[in-house]
Design an enzyme around this catalytic site. Structure first.
Site, PDB file in Angstrom:
ATOM      1  N   GLU A   1      -6.738   5.809  -3.655  1.00  0.00           N
ATOM      2  CA  GLU A   1      -6.377   6.052  -2.252  1.00  0.00           C
ATOM      3  C   GLU A   1      -7.620   5.964  -1.362  1.00  0.00           C
ATOM      4  O   GLU A   1      -7.582   5.389  -0.270  1.00  0.00           O
ATOM      5  CB  GLU A   1      -5.731   7.434  -2.101  1.00  0.00           C
ATOM      6  CG  GLU A   1      -4.329   7.501  -2.667  1.00  0.00           C
ATOM      7  CD  GLU A   1      -3.760   8.911  -2.697  1.00  0.00           C
ATOM      8  OE1 GLU A   1      -2.539   9.042  -2.748  1.00  0.00           O
ATOM      9  OE2 GLU A   1      -4.536   9.882  -2.684  1.00  0.00           O
TER      10      GLU A   1
ATOM     11  N   SER B   1       5.335  11.889  -2.087  1.00  0.00           N
ATOM     12  CA  SER B   1       6.756  12.020  -1.769  1.00  0.00           C
ATOM     13  C   SER B   1       7.058  11.811  -0.285  1.00  0.00           C
ATOM     14  O   SER B   1       8.223  11.705   0.095  1.00  0.00           O
ATOM     15  CB  SER B   1       7.246  13.410  -2.206  1.00  0.00           C
ATOM     16  OG  SER B   1       6.463  14.414  -1.577  1.00  0.00           O
TER      17      SER B   1
END
Ligand code: 5RP
Length: 299
Positions: free
Chosen positions: A173, A97
């Site tokens: 990631e 986010s």
């Protein structure tokens, strides 16, 4: 107040400036000498940086502005990290986010400033967002090595070691960050800790292995090991499960712990990112700071 570079900055090689910075607010008399490593003179209105050296961290106050909500902090950190972005870069796009705001800003820079970059997303969610913003995308196989990865984190410690995986995307990631020449983390100040572990450490595990891995972890994890999602397990983009491990703030040697966990058969990836992060763009209610790891790849 908004801080601007005085016009007499001294160019010290590509992208690096030594400048006098002063605050233009009438009531403010702040003046600093700043090393501006990330300023692209061809693109106006990029943030400028104020630098002061502490022992292991170069602390750069990019701008001071009072922010109230966590969402505002995330937005400011995410946007400020775009000062590391330059034309022609191949950029790892993290997940979460906070980094969402970096992706949105990159999209804006492409459409409004003609920025030319290629993004490598670390999750399906980021891929969808980047595509919707018209960011040209590639894969790690095709684009590697990348110039930089910008990503969020769940915790970072004074050595710039990270816990990641709160969003479940840790495996991709880590792969993307490992193939990047530098990594910048975007975070709000709640993520800064002295010792890692208050945030449950996420691990990705094979779907058929989670019970056995969990039992082995329980032998040395001081708290519980929980399957994310419980009876309706969360499934990663790689079709794996996530175990969240309650170590508490005990992870003083994250590298050893990572090795110990990785030696368990069935562990796909551990959410400890060791010696990967070079800078943290951190927003706090009083402003955005960029912490540069001294001796890191962006120092
Ligand atoms: C996803 C991650 C995120 O980067 C991390 O959880 C931080 O997310 P947010 O910015 O939403 O707090 O590691 O796997």
């Amino acid at each position: 107040p908004d801080l601007r570079l005085a016009p007499d900055h001294l160019h010290r090689g590509e992208g690096t400036f030594l400048s006098v910075v002063h605050c233009q607010q009438p009531s403010c008399s702040l003046t600093f000498t700043a090393r501006c490593t990330n300023m692209n003179p061809s693109v106006p209105n990029r943030p400028c940086f104020l630098a002061s050296k502490s022992e292991s961290i170069i602390h750069i106050l990019s701008h001071r502005r009072y922010m109230n909500t966590v969402e505002e902090l995330k937005r400011e950190a995410g946007k400020t990290a775009c000062s590391f972005v330059r034309d022609g870069m191949k950029i790892g796009l993290g997940t979460g986010s906070t980094i969402k705001y970096t992706v949105i800003e990159i999209g804006r820079m492409i459409s409004e400033e003609g920025l030319e970059v290629i993004g490598v997303p670390t999750s399906e969610a980021t891929k969808e967002l980047a595509e919707s913003l018209g960011i040209p995308l590639s894969t790690i196989e095709k684009a590697s090595p990348l110039d930089i990865t910008i990503d969020g984190a769940d915790e970072f410690d004074p050595d710039f070691q990270l816990i990641k995986g709160g969003g479940g995307a840790l495996t991709r990631e880590k792969r993307v960050a490992a193939k990047s020449e530098a990594m910048v983390v975007v975070a709000d100040d709640r993520k800064q800790v002295t010792t890692l572990g208050a945030f449950d450490l996420p691990l990705e595990v094979g779907k058929n292995d989670w019970q056995r891995v969990s039992a082995e972890l329980q032998e040395f994890c001081p708290g519980q090991v929980n399957l994310r999602g419980g009876n309706s397990p969360y499934v990663t983009d790689n079709d794996g499960y996530i175990l969240d491990c309650q170590f508490g703030s005990t992870i003083t040697d994250p590298a050893s712990l990572e090795n110990q966990i990785k030696s368990i058969e069935g562990v796909v990836e551990v959410g400890l990112f060791i010696d990967m992060c070079d800078a943290v763009v951190m927003a706090s209610p009083s402003g955005v700071s960029t912490l540069l790891k001294q001796g890191g790849r962006l120092d």
